[in-house]
Write an enzyme that holds these catalytic residues in place. Structure first.
Site, short mmCIF file in Angstrom:
data_model
loop_
_atom_site.label_atom_id
_atom_site.label_comp_id
_atom_site.label_asym_id
_atom_site.label_seq_id
_atom_site.Cartn_x
_atom_site.Cartn_y
_atom_site.Cartn_z
N GLU D 52 17.54 -5.38 4.83
CA GLU D 52 17.29 -3.62 4.72
C GLU D 52 18.55 -3.45 5.34
O GLU D 52 18.56 -3.18 7.14
CB GLU D 52 16.03 -2.86 5.49
CG GLU D 52 16.57 -1.25 5.22
CD GLU D 52 15.51 -0.09 5.09
OE1 GLU D 52 14.44 -0.67 5.78
OE2 GLU D 52 15.43 0.86 5.11
N LYS D 181 -5.59 -8.20 8.10
CA LYS D 181 -4.44 -8.39 7.60
C LYS D 181 -4.51 -7.46 6.04
O LYS D 181 -4.35 -7.39 5.09
CB LYS D 181 -3.86 -10.23 6.66
CG LYS D 181 -3.17 -10.53 7.58
CD LYS D 181 -3.31 -12.64 6.63
CE LYS D 181 -2.40 -13.23 7.78
NZ LYS D 181 -2.70 -14.54 7.27
N ASP D 255 3.03 -15.05 11.37
CA ASP D 255 2.13 -14.55 9.68
C ASP D 255 3.03 -13.17 9.57
O ASP D 255 2.18 -12.40 9.83
CB ASP D 255 0.81 -14.98 10.31
CG ASP D 255 0.41 -14.83 9.06
OD1 ASP D 255 1.22 -14.85 7.84
OD2 ASP D 255 -1.18 -15.72 8.96
N HIS D 346 22.54 4.84 6.41
CA HIS D 346 22.32 4.08 5.35
C HIS D 346 23.32 3.91 3.68
O HIS D 346 23.60 2.92 3.77
CB HIS D 346 20.69 4.33 4.34
CG HIS D 346 19.37 4.16 4.79
ND1 HIS D 346 19.00 4.69 6.21
CD2 HIS D 346 18.65 2.91 5.15
CE1 HIS D 346 17.66 4.16 7.04
NE2 HIS D 346 17.22 2.59 6.06
#
Lengths: 355, 355, 355, 355
Positions: D52, D181, D255, D346
């Protein structure tokens, strides 16, 4: 008739200001409900104050089913109350230093807190750092009272000590983290009122005869509700905990605003190995009292008296009856929806107004 | 005295089964509260039924502050009620086909639903796929009634049509996704009761004189509570919405179990540009009624009468008064905690029991 | 070998600043997975980039089970993206006036917004009053791109018009209410990415042979997880959505931070009427793209190519494959826990380090 | 260039199955970031892997602001990991008896658990009754590894003992209550990974010069976001935690699926007493490791090496750098939105595709 005469003005002192009389709520009774608790063991008729037609009938039907199945087992798992003051500091160093200093001060804090109360015992002090703020939970056992007044008084005394010693840039006695009269998943982590559980196993024949439905359809209903309630972020899984709670709370002189937190919990319906219905409910934050507050006001003593729950040593008994009542109410509510007669029951028992 | 005589048994028909009398709750009144709403515009004295000493006094203090500041502005933003049946299917193809078929059926569903009710209007039907289940919200305008009975009846009729045509493997009229008497963030997305907002700007002088605190300290308190309540997953930000709601609901014959959903909302306190206090509250799911349910029972008509909220065309007026009352209560609650006299006030006004 | 050569510096322009090279993540492939979607219909081998041993094997086992059962059905239900600017005003009158004015301005806002983008279409403008703030959702269709850049640009243009006309006391382009890269139950109400669903019915024989467990035990596991996850306030029900999502996102050049919102969802396991396993998953906020962002960088085109998902017109196809993959992963995860070999599998496939 | 050569197949054993190569993600570096931690004290350049555009630049701008203000203070508050098996019983008596029996068994359970691991220490066993199910948290210290493999192995051993002795009707090693998670407010109550906090005080001059905004506007932005995020039920308050976390996790061999839980947290922006900006962030569930998992794979050792975080004894140091990085990222994100140049940034740094 219970409550045939109005509460006299002087009786209300300490419970309300600017008194102009007494509100009245229709009072019904539902039963029999057999409860096997550690504090409540027997058959009960539960007073329910409500203006929603069909609520008493619905709870009663569930009670009959539970009772024919041998009754509900109920337990109080945890019993405490708390305040969670928040303290702000200008920097993270100070915040962390403050939080780390608290364990060593627990003895001093207990002395300060308990000096203000005869019934409250400080169980523990738990600091949690949250950025520039520290949330400090003071957890108390409060006997048979709801206990927020004693918790507030005792925590105020303990905080005075902390404020003097650590000079936070700001602080407040309550922060909302205690969950007082507010719903939220934090209540599952314990500490606001009583954590209570009840369960029952209903033979398939009872489910069919009393409730008119199949156990498998009840279990399927539950699974559908689980998905539905998860997809709206509900803070628990239940049919209508709040109905029973509000009705008992009004009848028995409880602090009715505690419905907000007490109605958080989980109901589960499964098919048992023998093909019957296995049902359970868990409320992590039931706040009930048998002394203090409104428990001695108006018709409350009569209603608590119906349950053998007047005065000292009765709060856990009362809690077990309440959770068993909610279990019955959930079973009945589910059965009405499974059988498709929910709307019909409200027609039958509700007010005959133009639709 | 309001409520000096008991409710007669026959008056309770439709509101309760197995009647044994009437529960009584001490009734006080707080005011004056100036409200600038679209439906309520004037000065009000609000009846509050509670057994928690200091609650009426606390709300009254907030009302005085708001009123000296010129009053609270209040608005009803949205006004509807709903049921959300859930339908199960064996496969995702059927699930999606069902959900996609509904928009074209909205006319038929409306006919079926509205045939059962004179006051309810079906606003829209919204399907949501959730795995093997589909949640279908039927949103209604329900006039001045809470409306769940008419919603249930009308939705039952619409569902009969769907069940016949699509033969789901299972379904139920309510799923919990409607948020009926349940707290949860889903309520912010609208559709269960009235979404209402109120705000006020209090000059610094009023904050100091009436509440004894500085606006900046109030704003700092709010920021501390925000963090605290976020860190326990609270479903809103507030001080004690449930206290005011429960007290008004009991006084005015509302369905008190609706405290569970109505107490979800957001309160905000900031320093205004002129140094005063800018305060607002938003409740997305306030369920109140001026017809039906308990609104004609016992002392409710007298209490609704105090507010000019008896009968048809008054529900939004009532909602504006309720939200303005809660705004006052939040300001007072915050001020008590900022000033450090929360526990003291409960000592002063609460019951004189052994601590 | 995929990714044998490093990404050249110039290729990274627009994707990263201060480039120093390329991180590498081991890439495995799992399959075959048969998907019956509206956009993806066939047999797939899914690339997964992960460093957690056993993840690929686990997903593959679930894929084999699903495939032997005839495949997974998958659907895209809704497909849009959004920004939710917030506007503050000094009083509730202004707030409400602003919110009520927006519907009439939707045409103008669309013109302003769409003038900045070729692919984005403004679907609707939804204001929500929240006290002294108004949240205004601008929902767009964004074609096959994730679309946040075009959404931000277009919403900026629309906001310029609002700011000029209404002069809020403050505002910001994003408020967090859009759910961008944040988990929360608000995502279930749609509008952030794709709402996708997948389901499968596995005959009991397949469940036993491939997964080594009984369907009834899988369903019981699910019911246990439902209670557990509710009692910690989880925002969905699932085993390990995030594992599969992170692995596919890294492999396929997705914006990996979108795991935060994409991993919110609901998994359901039930015994089907024929005794098999009925499984479904629903993700309300899956953000995936086949054009823009990282989809053309490094090994992403190769991985998207494996799935036939390169470029325009492929985002929904990709979404269907992703949701089918997650379905497989949930089935396998549940089976491992039911069979009691979860830890053993990680031993077998994980790194052979000293425990 | 970091990562100029691909990972060789044999290097991936234990990290992935069916290997076909390595995914590549562009890697940038942001800094300087001055951190004052208990484990990390110095100036850091942080590797971020992302596709990004503008993310690295944005974090870097925040780092410059924090560094000019003297740096970020960071602390690790709690450091553990856990599994929460769930056990089902047929009746509430058995459920409660089981839960009450556990404290006396803690010694035995510890022996069984710790016999399976050299690095894991069982800190405590916490049972929670939830209807017919009991959730039992096994909390471990896991050294510098993420530790889920050792937690699973050790908990499996402890559960074997419980299953043999209590014969539950069903059980599973993981229930989801551990928060592995998964996002949810339960994470604030600790036990899944590291609870970490960071804060900084930025003089008004730095805020103006580096970020181009006023501290008061930053604080106002935060208050607006608080309301917005509360009204969608977000599980925390933040700008874009997930961006920084995903980028560091990919770069440093973490992870990545742990972004789901690690991104839960609270950010706070206030005006300090001296008129500057007081900023803090708290993450309750940051899961990071410097040994095991992917920390030795591909480019991860190089990236961890940049931070002096390779191997034993470095996990808390790494955690402090991560939380300080997120603090910088939040400050920069807020400033971009306050200044109105979020979309513009952006545009400037993002890919030059047709809009």
């Amino acid at each position: 008739m219970v409550g045939a005469g109005a509460i006299a003005g002087p009786d209300m002192r300490g419970n309300v200001e600017n008194p102009i009389g007494a509100a009245q709520v229709p009072l019904g009774v539902a039963g029999p409900l057999v409860v096997h608790g550690e504090h409540a063991d027997g058959t009960f008729y539960v007073p329910l104050a409500t203006t929603e037609g069909a609520v008493v009938r619905s709870y009663e039907r569930g009670m009959v089913a539970v009772t024919r199945a041998g009754g509900a087992t109920a337990r109080v798992l945890r019993d405490e109350n708390r305040a969670t003051p928040a303290f702000s500091f200008a920097g993270v160093e100070e915040v962390v230093a403050f939080a780390r200093a608290l364990p060593a001060l627990e003895g001093e804090l207990r002395l300060a807190a308990e000096a203000t109360t005869r019934h409250g015992k400080l169980l523990r002090v738990e600091p949690r750092v949250a950025g520039h703020d520290v949330l400090v939970t003071f957890a108390f056992s409060t006997g048979d009272a709801g206990g927020m007044n004693l918790v507030a008084r005792a925590t105020t005394a303990a905080c005075a000590l902390l404020v003097e010693r650590f000079a936070p840039t700001g602080w407040s006695l309550l922060s909302g983290a205690e969950g007082e009269k507010q719903a939220g998943p934090g209540l599952y982590f314990g500490g606001k009122g009583k954590s209570v559980v009840a369960g029952a196993r209903l033979p398939a024949a009872v489910v069919r005869q009393v409730l008119g439905v199949e156990p498998a359809a009840m279990a399927s209903f539950w699974r559908r509700c689980v998905v539905a309630q998860t997809e709206v972020g509900a803070v628990g899984i239940n049919g209508h905990f709040a109905n029973g709670l509000a009705a008992i709370f009004i009848a028995c002189g409880q602090d009715v605003a505690n419905v907000a937190n007490s109605a958080v919990g989980v109901m589960k319906l499964e098919v048992a190995e023998d093909g019957g219905l296995q049902a359970s409910v868990h409320l992590p934050s039931l706040v009930v009292a048998t002394v203090g507050g409104g428990t001695a006001v108006g018709t409350a003593p009569e209603c608590l008296g119906l349950l053998g729950c007047v005065g000292d040593g009765k709060a856990r008994r009362f809690a077990e009856i309440v959770i068993a009542t909610l279990l019955a109410g959930e079973i009945s509510f589910a059965a009405a929806l499974v059988a498709g007669d929910h709307a019909a029951a409200h027609e039958r028992y509700g007010r005959k107004t133009t639709p």
